[in-house]
Write a protein that holds these residues in place. Structure first.
Motif, mmCIF file in Angstrom:
data_model
loop_
_atom_site.group_PDB
_atom_site.id
_atom_site.type_symbol
_atom_site.label_atom_id
_atom_site.label_comp_id
_atom_site.label_asym_id
_atom_site.label_seq_id
_atom_site.Cartn_x
_atom_site.Cartn_y
_atom_site.Cartn_z
ATOM 1 N N GLU A 246 7.283 5.774 -22.756
ATOM 2 C CA GLU A 246 8.457 6.363 -23.403
ATOM 3 C C GLU A 246 8.943 5.481 -24.557
ATOM 4 O O GLU A 246 9.306 5.975 -25.625
ATOM 5 C CB GLU A 246 9.582 6.544 -22.389
ATOM 6 C CG GLU A 246 10.841 7.142 -22.981
ATOM 7 C CD GLU A 246 11.962 7.295 -21.974
ATOM 8 O OE1 GLU A 246 13.055 7.742 -22.371
ATOM 9 O OE2 GLU A 246 11.745 6.962 -20.787
ATOM 10 N N ARG B 182 6.134 6.033 -29.659
ATOM 11 C CA ARG B 182 6.602 6.259 -31.038
ATOM 12 C C ARG B 182 5.934 5.313 -32.029
ATOM 13 O O ARG B 182 5.955 5.555 -33.244
ATOM 14 C CB ARG B 182 8.119 6.084 -31.105
ATOM 15 C CG ARG B 182 8.576 4.695 -30.686
ATOM 16 C CD ARG B 182 10.091 4.531 -30.679
ATOM 17 N NE ARG B 182 10.495 3.263 -30.096
ATOM 18 C CZ ARG B 182 10.449 2.098 -30.701
ATOM 19 N NH1 ARG B 182 10.003 2.024 -31.947
ATOM 20 N NH2 ARG B 182 10.849 1.008 -30.081
ATOM 21 N N TYR C 107 5.854 12.402 -24.515
ATOM 22 C CA TYR C 107 6.300 11.582 -25.637
ATOM 23 C C TYR C 107 5.283 11.434 -26.766
ATOM 24 O O TYR C 107 5.604 10.866 -27.809
ATOM 25 C CB TYR C 107 6.709 10.189 -25.139
ATOM 26 C CG TYR C 107 7.816 10.244 -24.117
ATOM 27 C CD1 TYR C 107 9.113 10.559 -24.503
ATOM 28 C CD2 TYR C 107 7.555 10.023 -22.770
ATOM 29 C CE1 TYR C 107 10.139 10.626 -23.572
ATOM 30 C CE2 TYR C 107 8.574 10.085 -21.824
ATOM 31 C CZ TYR C 107 9.865 10.389 -22.231
ATOM 32 O OH TYR C 107 10.871 10.471 -21.294
#
Length: 275
Positions: free
Chosen positions: A76, A80, A103
């Protein structure tokens, strides 16, 4: 290829070494870990660099190599930072793959479980390719080039298998280590010797790793129930349990007089008596 490895323990370092040794990838490796010294050591081992866990720099691939209990939160936090691919080498598969889908749904995704301790590499690697692509293909090819064998599976099959391969096996060996005593030289049998070897090996590792296995996978309760059934069985019940085990493991197949090779060896070592 720029690769961020989150987790600079033994498995993260192993993954980095395997990738760094493949010239076809030309990997630039970066390690991030809560233990900055560990990250420095791993980076030095593979000729890489380190990064802050809270950093925002992105990489073509992010590999999560943290303890199983932290894999979901780690994906999580760090998915990104991946531009093209996310993968993990944590030892459980359903949880990280679900987190990757949540995610990093638009990225390549794979879950890997090296079925060996890093110091025993190369070996078999359970592999789930959730979303294939050139980045994960290159990384997996590098692992194969390092001498490893990829065992294609599903998250469901892998996690089910680990209930026996890890949770039950570890529980049985640790139970023996706690219940048995070291005996004087000369009293050992082949079966005892093998169990002593396994107990020595398992207790020489990290208790946290084995605790994570027990926390993640079922299996220990079945070992306890089986041991209790054996301890409480009368002769007839014991023979029934023995026959059930022999049938499950095909122990008697192809062996004369219903004995396994180990039993034959044990009998010889004990002057012809069954152990």
């Amino acid at each position: 290829m720029e690769v961020l490895i989150v987790g600079a323990g033994a498995m993260g370092t192993w993954f980095g070494e395997a990738i760094a040794d493949d010239p076809s990838i030309d990997a630039a490796l970066t390690f991030a870990d809560v233990d900055e010294d560990a990250a420095e050591r791993a980076a030095e081992t593979v000729g890489g660099t380190t990064a802050d866990l809270e950093g925002t720099t992105t990489y073509e691939a992010v590999c999560v190599a943290v303890p199983m209990r932290h894999v979901e939160e780690s994906i999580e936090r760090h998915a990104r930072r991946a531009e093209r691919a996310v993968l993990d080498v944590t030892g459980v598969m359903a949880t990280p793959l679900e987190a990757m889908a949540a995610y990093a749904d638009d990225l390549e995704r794979a879950s890997l479980h090296p079925l060996f301790a890093p110091e025993r590499a190369p070996g078999s690697i359970a592999t789930v390719r959730a979303r294939e692509g050139p980045v994960t293909d290159s990384l997996l090819s590098a692992l194969e080039s390092a001498g490893n064998r990829l065992v294609e599976t599903t998250a469901e099959e892998h996690d089910w298998a680990m209930e026996s391969v890890q949770a039950a096996a570890h529980a049985a060996i640790l139970s023996f280590a706690l219940a048995a005593e070291r005996v004087p030289e000369g009293f050992q049998t082949p079966i005892y010797d093998e169990l002593e070897r396994l107990a020595t090996y398992v207790t020489g590792g990290s208790p946290r790793v084995y605790a994570d296995v027990q926390r993640t996978f079922d299996g220990a309760d079945a070992v306890a129930e089986a041991a209790r059934a054996i301890a409480e069985a009368d002769d007839e019940a014991f023979e029934s349990l023995y026959d059930e085990a022999a049938e499950r493991w095909s122990a008697r197949e192809g062996v004369d007089d219903g004995e396994t090779d180990v039993q034959n060896a044990s009998r010889s070592a004990n002057g012809g008596e069954r152990e």
